[in-house]
Design a protein around this motif. Structure first.
Motif, mmCIF file in Angstrom:
data_model
loop_
_atom_site.group_PDB
_atom_site.id
_atom_site.type_symbol
_atom_site.label_atom_id
_atom_site.label_comp_id
_atom_site.label_asym_id
_atom_site.label_seq_id
_atom_site.Cartn_x
_atom_site.Cartn_y
_atom_site.Cartn_z
ATOM 1 N N LEU A 67 0.816 -1.161 0.051
ATOM 2 C CA LEU A 67 -0.061 0.024 -0.177
ATOM 3 C C LEU A 67 1.104 1.233 -0.055
ATOM 4 C CD1 LEU A 67 -2.688 -1.034 2.590
ATOM 5 C CD2 LEU A 67 -3.040 -1.088 0.050
ATOM 6 N N SER A 68 0.363 2.330 -0.730
ATOM 7 C CA SER A 68 1.084 3.612 -0.713
ATOM 8 C C SER A 68 0.829 4.458 0.323
ATOM 9 C CB SER A 68 0.911 4.193 -2.000
ATOM 10 O OG SER A 68 -0.511 4.434 -2.466
ATOM 11 N N ASP A 69 -0.237 4.373 0.979
ATOM 12 C CA ASP A 69 -0.695 5.325 2.146
ATOM 13 C C ASP A 69 -0.686 4.600 3.250
ATOM 14 O OD1 ASP A 69 -1.529 7.046 3.657
ATOM 15 O OD2 ASP A 69 -3.175 7.860 2.463
ATOM 16 N N LYS A 70 0.588 4.483 4.135
ATOM 17 C CA LYS A 70 0.596 3.801 5.184
ATOM 18 C C LYS A 70 -0.504 4.670 6.527
ATOM 19 C CE LYS A 70 3.567 2.169 8.846
ATOM 20 N NZ LYS A 70 5.328 1.945 9.066
ATOM 21 N N LYS A 71 -0.534 5.893 6.242
ATOM 22 C CA LYS A 71 -1.615 6.588 7.029
ATOM 23 C C LYS A 71 -3.114 6.221 6.989
ATOM 24 C CE LYS A 71 -2.985 11.390 8.122
ATOM 25 N NZ LYS A 71 -2.868 12.773 8.108
ATOM 26 N N ALA A 72 -3.295 5.965 5.610
ATOM 27 C CA ALA A 72 -4.837 5.758 5.436
ATOM 28 C C ALA A 72 -5.112 4.090 5.905
ATOM 29 C CB ALA A 72 -5.146 5.754 3.955
ATOM 30 N N ASN A 83 -5.972 15.792 12.196
ATOM 31 C CA ASN A 83 -5.180 16.603 12.986
ATOM 32 C C ASN A 83 -4.540 15.704 14.080
ATOM 33 O OD1 ASN A 83 -5.403 18.519 10.954
ATOM 34 N ND2 ASN A 83 -7.199 19.670 12.323
ATOM 35 N N LYS A 84 -5.267 15.005 14.788
ATOM 36 C CA LYS A 84 -4.897 14.401 15.891
ATOM 37 C C LYS A 84 -4.121 13.015 15.685
ATOM 38 C CE LYS A 84 -9.069 15.413 18.716
ATOM 39 N NZ LYS A 84 -10.286 14.749 19.517
ATOM 40 N N MET A 85 -4.333 12.470 14.384
ATOM 41 C CA MET A 85 -3.601 11.693 14.110
ATOM 42 C C MET A 85 -1.886 11.882 13.763
ATOM 43 S SD MET A 85 -4.556 8.423 14.292
ATOM 44 C CE MET A 85 -3.183 7.498 12.990
ATOM 45 N N LEU A 89 -8.631 2.079 12.634
ATOM 46 C CA LEU A 89 -9.434 2.804 13.741
ATOM 47 C C LEU A 89 -10.803 2.744 13.470
ATOM 48 C CD1 LEU A 89 -7.188 5.680 14.244
ATOM 49 C CD2 LEU A 89 -7.350 3.699 15.662
ATOM 50 N N LYS A 90 -11.077 2.862 12.103
ATOM 51 C CA LYS A 90 -12.537 2.767 11.644
ATOM 52 C C LYS A 90 -13.309 1.434 12.039
ATOM 53 C CE LYS A 90 -15.770 3.336 8.041
ATOM 54 N NZ LYS A 90 -16.173 3.770 6.385
ATOM 55 N N ILE A 91 -12.596 0.492 11.940
ATOM 56 C CA ILE A 91 -13.278 -1.093 11.874
ATOM 57 C C ILE A 91 -13.263 -1.136 13.440
ATOM 58 C CG2 ILE A 91 -12.485 -3.570 11.684
ATOM 59 C CD1 ILE A 91 -13.104 -2.015 9.017
ATOM 60 N N THR A 92 -12.731 -0.414 14.418
ATOM 61 C CA THR A 92 -12.856 -0.688 15.993
ATOM 62 C C THR A 92 -14.441 -0.581 15.911
ATOM 63 O OG1 THR A 92 -11.130 0.676 16.186
ATOM 64 C CG2 THR A 92 -12.513 0.332 18.041
ATOM 65 N N ALA A 93 -15.253 0.074 15.333
ATOM 66 C CA ALA A 93 -16.749 0.467 15.689
ATOM 67 C C ALA A 93 -17.533 -1.049 15.462
ATOM 68 C CB ALA A 93 -17.182 1.395 14.882
ATOM 69 N N HIS A 94 -16.652 -2.183 14.450
ATOM 70 C CA HIS A 94 -17.672 -3.169 14.362
ATOM 71 C C HIS A 94 -17.244 -4.267 15.386
ATOM 72 C CE1 HIS A 94 -18.760 -2.224 10.198
ATOM 73 N NE2 HIS A 94 -17.735 -1.729 10.281
#
Length: 626
Positions: A216-221, A563-565, A227-232
């Motif tokens: 993957l080119s975007d490690k940040k993404a 920004n927090k990230m 973090l998004k999957i945390t909700a599942h």
């Protein structure tokens, strides 16, 4: 059954040993693939190694039989059999119930997985099968099948998820999950197996994260997707999940520098522990007699029949003796708990002699060594009553010999030169006749230097010895040594009820202690560290992703989150010097331990010499006793 529980205990101990080594030495290293094989090898070793026993055969001279069976009196009163709880059966039942319950849970989990996969539209791409479901479940992979709900994620997020799950599929991580689940079923009672399972699943996620970010080119993404999957929270068991409640640790590992290659030496530290396990639990020394005739003959005197039993007595011979005792004396003889070693020698046996509805005597032998020779002796009194007894040679009973309900009655004919000891003190037949049979704990009848000897221990005296630590002239002794102490030599005896100790001082202040006994080496003292054990730095708390997704959700909240990230990544970047300092401290710690490790190697060499000296010393004692 005892062998099965011993095997389970050894396997459980090995599982704990491998996990502890992983936790303290390897879990913070980035050798994820090596850690995977280490953890799997630990499980396989824990079930294979306890079956491997290294045996050494030592040939000894046969022990001559010096027992004059016809002159040994045997008489026992009839006593009622006490109720005994077979704890092996209780433990086996509890283990079986727990295993069945976890098997049922495994079956239900497998059924739930099949319901999720059944009837779904499958898209085949190369070696992978993709299933796009409508259920609100977390993405997962099961062998080469990858399941996800594309409506919950955007294109960038789906790319991250699929790359992650492809790693699980291509490296067959499902096999690791199933193996771990199998071990959890077998060792459900061991708390370390559940920690072991958590470590394996966590390491599999590290592997998938590490390999996925390479494509993957975007490690940040990718981290934002984590973090998004945390909700599942809806996860399917028996599968590899994109989220395993490890978000913080996974992000830390993604940003951590690669471990130095020289740290891989830590894997070999498990080898000394395995060698120690083998030396302590898997080494067996077998003593064989030269030119020994395994045939057991029945000896008969005018008034007594003697049925000898040795380590080489077969089941057929035991059955034959039981039939003879039943036909000739109407004595029901039961042989149970028969155990043999790899050389087919008896190491365990329980004998029950029963006349009518009452039990005459019970003897149980349970040892890791072959049993000593003994015999069942039957004689008739002048009044027509039958005397039943079990005798051994020169009081050389087995290490774990148990004799129950066996006493000498007062009207037994005893030769005048018989030596009688009551609670270790020399006594006479008159004192023995005064004893209440119900107060007698054990009686040993044997021949010693052509003289008959009777040793009686009362229940009160046996209870005192069993509940306290015993010291004779400041030397700690066991119950057998206390039983053989001549009480006429005792000058003072102090009983400390609170400390549960008995201290005995003899008149001459001496106690039998062989000066030729080898002295064990003194183990080295661990080094005193110049600094405290290094502690890793505290990582900053990762920000929590807002609800929804960056495109359709609250854009302001997602902007603040980005920004927090960035701030979080900056903090993690600043911690790199602290991590390097921690690695240096650990290197210094290992360096200071090197001299101690060398001293331990020297100590182990001395211990081998000491063990050889003890074998020679014990062999010399055996020859002198024979």
């Amino acid at each position: 059954m005892e062998t099965l529980f011993l095997y389970i205990a050894k396997s459980s101990g090995l599982i704990a040993m491998f996990y502890i080594a992983y936790y303290f030495l390897l879990r913070k290293e980035t050798f994820f693939t090596a850690n995977r094989w280490y953890l799997l090898a630990g499980l396989l070793t824990s079930v294979i190694l306890p079956w491997i026993v290294f045996t050494t055969i030592v040939w000894v001279e046969p022990t001559p039989s010096t027992i004059d069976w016809s002159k040994v009196p045997h008489s026992v009163p009839i006593q009622k059999e006490s109720f005994e709880i077979n704890w092996y059966i209780v433990l086996a039942a509890a283990y079986a119930i727990g295993t069945v319950l976890f098997l049922i849970q495994f079956g239900l989990d497998y059924y739930h997985l099949n319901r999720v996969l059944k009837g779904k539209n499958i898209q085949q791409q190369a070696d992978h099968k993709f299933i796009d479901v409508k259920e609100n479940i977390a993405p997962f992979s099961y062998f080469n099948t990858i399941v996800y709900n594309s409506s919950l994620y955007n294109e960038s997020e789906m790319e991250s998820i699929l790359e992650h799950e492809k790693v699980h599929s291509e490296q067959y991580h499902t096999i690791d999950v199933l193996i771990t689940r199998f071990f959890c079923i077998l060792f459900w009672f061991n708390p370390f197996i559940w920690l072991y399972k958590k470590a394996i699943l966590q390491n599999l996620e590290f592997i998938a994260d590490n390999e996925a970010t390479k494509n993957l080119s975007d490690k940040k993404a990718y981290q934002l997707t984590l973090l998004k999957i945390t909700a599942h929270e809806n996860c399917v068991v028996l599968t590899n999940h994109f989220y395993q409640s490890l978000i913080k640790k996974r992000i830390v590992m993604l940003n951590k520098n690669q471990s130095k290659k020289w740290n891989s030496w830590k894997y070999v530290l498990i080898l000394p522990a395995l060698v120690g396990f083998v030396l302590l639990f898997q080494m067996e020394v077998i003593a064989k007699e030269k030119n020994h005739n395994p045939k057991i003959e029945q000896t008969t005197s005018k008034d007594e029949d003697v049925y000898q039993i040795t380590k080489n007595t077969t089941e057929a011979e035991l059955k034959q003796k039981a039939e003879i005792l039943s036909e000739k004396y109407d004595i029901k003889t039961t042989f149970s708990k028969v155990k043999r070693n790899s050389n087919n020698e008896l190491i365990g046996l329980k004998i029950k002699l029963q006349k009518g509805k009452e039990i005459a005597t019970v003897m149980e032998v349970n040892s890791s060594e072959p049993i000593k020779d003994f015999a069942i002796a039957i004689s008739k009194n002048d009044n027509g009553t039958t005397n039943i007894g079990i005798v051994t040679e020169k009081n050389k009973t087995n290490d774990k010999l148990v004799q129950e309900n066996e006493i000498i009655v007062s009207n037994t004919s005893i030769p005048a030169d018989t030596q009688i000891y009551i609670n270790g003190s020399k006594s006479d037949k008159a004192e023995m006749d005064k004893l209440d049979p119900n107060e007698i704990a054990t009686v040993n009848v044997n021949k010693n230097d052509n003289k008959q000897e009777i040793r009686i221990i009362t229940k009160k005296f046996a209870k005192i010895g069993s509940e306290n630590d015993i010291y004779i002239n400041d030397k700690k002794v066991n119950q057998d040594e206390l039983d053989h102490l001549d009480q006429g030599t005792i000058e003072r005896m102090d009983v400390n009820k609170e400390g549960k100790t008995i201290r005995i001082i003899t008149k001459n202040r001496t106690y039998n202690q062989d000066k030729n006994m080898p002295v064990p080496p003194v183990p080295p003292t661990p080094p005193v560290m110049k600094f405290k054990t290094p502690a890793p730095p505290a990582f900053p708390k990762a920000p929590k992703a807002p609800k929804g997704d960056p495109i359709n959700g609250d854009k302001k909240a997602w902007k603040e989150f980005e920004n927090k990230m960035e701030d979080y990544e900056a903090k993690m970047k600043k911690m790199e010097p602290q991590m390097e300092a921690f690695d240096k401290q650990m290197a210094e710690f290992d360096k200071q331990m090197e001299p101690y490790n060398k001293e331990m190697e020297a100590f182990e060499a001395k211990m081998k010499v000491y063990e050889k000296q003890m074998e020679e010393y014990q062999s010399k004692l055996d020859k002198e006793n024979n």
